[in-house]
Design a protein around this motif. Structure first.
Motif, PDB file in Angstrom:
ATOM      1  N   GLY A  14       0.818  -1.210   0.000  1.00 64.25           N
ATOM      2  CA  GLY A  14       0.000   0.000   0.000  1.00 64.25           C
ATOM      3  C   GLY A  14       0.850   1.257   0.000  1.00 64.25           C
ATOM      4  N   VAL A  15       1.897   1.275   0.826  1.00 67.19           N
ATOM      5  CA  VAL A  15       2.771   2.444   0.901  1.00 67.19           C
ATOM      6  C   VAL A  15       3.523   2.629  -0.413  1.00 67.19           C
ATOM      7  CG1 VAL A  15       4.810   3.400   2.041  1.00 67.19           C
ATOM      8  CG2 VAL A  15       2.964   2.390   3.404  1.00 67.19           C
ATOM      9  N   ASP A  20       4.958   5.288  -5.511  1.00 65.67           N
ATOM     10  CA  ASP A  20       5.425   5.056  -6.876  1.00 65.67           C
ATOM     11  C   ASP A  20       4.678   5.997  -7.814  1.00 65.67           C
ATOM     12  OD1 ASP A  20       7.296   3.158  -6.310  1.00 65.67           O
ATOM     13  OD2 ASP A  20       6.074   1.436  -6.884  1.00 65.67           O
ATOM     14  N   GLY A  21       5.407   6.675  -8.646  1.00 62.90           N
ATOM     15  CA  GLY A  21       4.760   7.579  -9.598  1.00 62.90           C
ATOM     16  C   GLY A  21       4.403   8.927  -9.010  1.00 62.90           C
ATOM     17  N   ARG A  22       4.849   9.188  -7.771  1.00 63.83           N
ATOM     18  CA  ARG A  22       4.618  10.506  -7.166  1.00 63.83           C
ATOM     19  C   ARG A  22       5.969  11.149  -6.839  1.00 63.83           C
ATOM     20  NH1 ARG A  22      -0.204   8.158  -4.858  1.00 63.83           N
ATOM     21  NH2 ARG A  22      -1.999   9.531  -5.182  1.00 63.83           N
ATOM     22  N   PRO A  23       6.757  11.479  -7.843  1.00 64.17           N
ATOM     23  CA  PRO A  23       8.049  12.118  -7.562  1.00 64.17           C
ATOM     24  C   PRO A  23       7.834  13.490  -6.927  1.00 64.17           C
ATOM     25  CG  PRO A  23       7.519  12.259  -9.898  1.00 64.17           C
ATOM     26  CD  PRO A  23       6.493  11.357  -9.293  1.00 64.17           C
ATOM     27  N   GLY A  24       8.799  13.890  -6.128  1.00 64.91           N
ATOM     28  CA  GLY A  24       8.717  15.206  -5.511  1.00 64.91           C
ATOM     29  C   GLY A  24       7.955  15.246  -4.207  1.00 64.91           C
ATOM     30  N   VAL A  69      13.438   8.167  -1.091  1.00 60.05           N
ATOM     31  CA  VAL A  69      12.226   7.356  -1.021  1.00 60.05           C
ATOM     32  C   VAL A  69      12.370   6.020  -1.747  1.00 60.05           C
ATOM     33  CG1 VAL A  69       9.824   7.250  -1.821  1.00 60.05           C
ATOM     34  CG2 VAL A  69      10.633   9.232  -0.526  1.00 60.05           C
ATOM     35  N   PRO A  70      12.839   5.966  -3.005  1.00 59.47           N
ATOM     36  CA  PRO A  70      12.940   4.656  -3.679  1.00 59.47           C
ATOM     37  C   PRO A  70      13.832   3.673  -2.937  1.00 59.47           C
ATOM     38  CG  PRO A  70      13.121   6.444  -5.278  1.00 59.47           C
ATOM     39  CD  PRO A  70      13.208   7.075  -3.922  1.00 59.47           C
ATOM     40  N   ALA A  71      14.983   4.153  -2.435  1.00 59.42           N
ATOM     41  CA  ALA A  71      15.898   3.255  -1.736  1.00 59.42           C
ATOM     42  C   ALA A  71      15.311   2.799  -0.404  1.00 59.42           C
ATOM     43  CB  ALA A  71      17.238   3.956  -1.506  1.00 59.42           C
ATOM     44  N   LEU A  72      14.592   3.676   0.276  1.00 61.62           N
ATOM     45  CA  LEU A  72      13.964   3.279   1.535  1.00 61.62           C
ATOM     46  C   LEU A  72      12.868   2.249   1.300  1.00 61.62           C
ATOM     47  CD1 LEU A  72      13.741   6.702   3.399  1.00 61.62           C
ATOM     48  CD2 LEU A  72      14.975   4.673   4.192  1.00 61.62           C
ATOM     49  N   LEU A  73      12.097   2.412   0.247  1.00 59.79           N
ATOM     50  CA  LEU A  73      11.069   1.418  -0.079  1.00 59.79           C
ATOM     51  C   LEU A  73      11.704   0.066  -0.347  1.00 59.79           C
ATOM     52  CD1 LEU A  73       8.732   3.518  -2.400  1.00 59.79           C
ATOM     53  CD2 LEU A  73       8.118   2.569  -0.169  1.00 59.79           C
TER      54      LEU A  73
END
Length: 217
Positions: A14-15, A20-24, A69-73
């Motif tokens: 869910g997170v 994903d797809g919400r840069p910024g 964010v990507p690396a933390l996910l």
């Protein structure tokens, strides 16, 4: 009740789906956690997962520098996949506080991004049970009579010991957010109560939770 190893990966999905797809969005504040940005919230979720993994005998990845964010996910998913297996081996209940924390923060993130809460979620019921237990302990410790919690859909829970002396009714999402310290005292008092709520309001401060000074989401 949904086991932890089923509910926890649903929170992670869910997170990830929200981000994903919400840069910024990494610097966007999370109002329910006033000192946090989205990145801070994800860092917390990954760190909690690592601590629980180590308590179950697993080995967390080596510490890393500041991550986006990507690396933390990805880090959270890597640790979470190991946790899912360990929680399954442990019977599926030893991670319930972690699941509650993660699900609560998924709701925080949804509110910060303006996304409605999910209509159904496998983490909702077990997380609600953890929060009701916490409120129960707080009510008992204060010598208060039991309180009945009832959702607008008719679900009901009892917090405290003995016969409930009052009932508070609200949509299930609002009850959950109230139990998790995301509703102010004014918002709590404005719910549908069968008796004057004042005596029970202090009991909503327990453990890490307390009503915020300003109205929540």
């Amino acid at each position: 009740m949904t086991p932890d190893f089923v509910a926890y990966p649903e929170v992670r999905r869910g997170v990830r789906g929200l981000l994903d797809g919400r840069p910024g969005t990494h610097r966007r504040p999370v109002p329910a956690c006033p000192e946090w940005t989205v990145t801070d919230l994800l860092g917390h979720l990954a760190l909690i997962a690592e601590r629980v993994l180590e308590r179950h005998g697993g080995v967390a990845p080596a510490p890393a520098g500041p991550l986006g964010v990507p690396a933390l996910l990805d880090r959270w998913d890597h640790v979470g996949a190991q946790l899912d297996r360990l929680l399954a081996d442990a019977g599926g209940r030893s991670g319930e506080v972690m699941v509650m924390d993660a699900y609560t923060h998924e709701l925080d993130l949804r509110a910060a991004l303006g996304v409605a809460p999910p209509a159904e979620h496998s983490a909702a019921a077990p997380s609600f049970a953890v929060l009701v237990r916490g409120l129960s302990g707080s009510i008992t410790a204060r010598g208060l009579p039991a309180l009945r919690l009832r959702s607008a859909a008719g679900e009901a829970w009892t917090a405290g010991d003995g016969r409930p002396a009052a009932t508070v009714t609200a949509p299930a999402h609002d009850l959950y957010r109230a139990l998790a310290g995301r509703r102010s005292l004014g918002q709590l008092a404005a719910l549908e109560w069968s008796a004057a709520p004042g005596r029970w309001l202090p009991a909503f401060s327990w453990g890490p939770f307390a009503p915020p000074p300003v109205p929540g989401d």
